[in-house]
Design a protein around this motif. Structure first.
Motif: not given
Length: 145
Positions: A52-53, A58, A61, A112-114, A119-120
């Motif tokens: 959780d961000l 993005p 990060v 990684a996907e945001y 962020l997953t």
């Protein structure tokens, strides 16, 4: 009788609340630094890490894999809404989460996907680490005949 503690290979510090209180000085007035909430899910094919961000861009990060350690770090800037602050509880500042990657994952295939403040990351398991189903064949002959 002793209690055996088994740790998940992804498990981060169990003392997250203590870390956050230490960073704020326990004053409850201003939060300067935070530990993003993290969910870890496992399928037969991969691990999913969901951080959780909210409010973090993005581009602020960074994700790094070194040896068996996956590190997610970044910064959330303080809000700049108008008015004089009366209470500030939304954390800002830098954060770092470091996790030990389990053996048997495809490090080079981590994605990684945001989206929507989450962020997953998908950490694929290596073919050798995936469960293998063994099929049972049948024949007309039975054992011992």
């Amino acid at each position: 009788m002793t209690n055996l503690v088994v740790r998940d290979p992804f498990l981060a510090t169990p003392f997250r609340l203590v870390d956050e209180l230490r960073r704020t000085g326990g004053n409850g007035k201003r939060v300067t630094g935070f530990t993003p909430a993290l969910d870890i899910r496992e399928t037969e094919e991969e691990y999913w890490l969901l951080f959780d961000l909210p409010g973090v861009k993005p581009e602020d990060v960074s994700i790094e894999v070194r040896d068996q350690t996956l590190t997610v770090s970044g910064t959330r800037v303080p809000a700049t809404e108008p008015g004089r602050p009366q209470q500030l509880e939304r954390p800002f500042g830098s954060f770092v989460r470091s996790l030990t990657i389990p053996k048997g994952v495809e490090r080079d295939l981590i994605t990684a996907e945001y989206a929507h403040g989450v962020l997953t990351m998908k950490v694929p398991k290596a073919a050798a680490a995936k469960p293998k189903k063994i099929s049972i064949s049948t024949s007309a002959k039975s054992i011992g005949t």
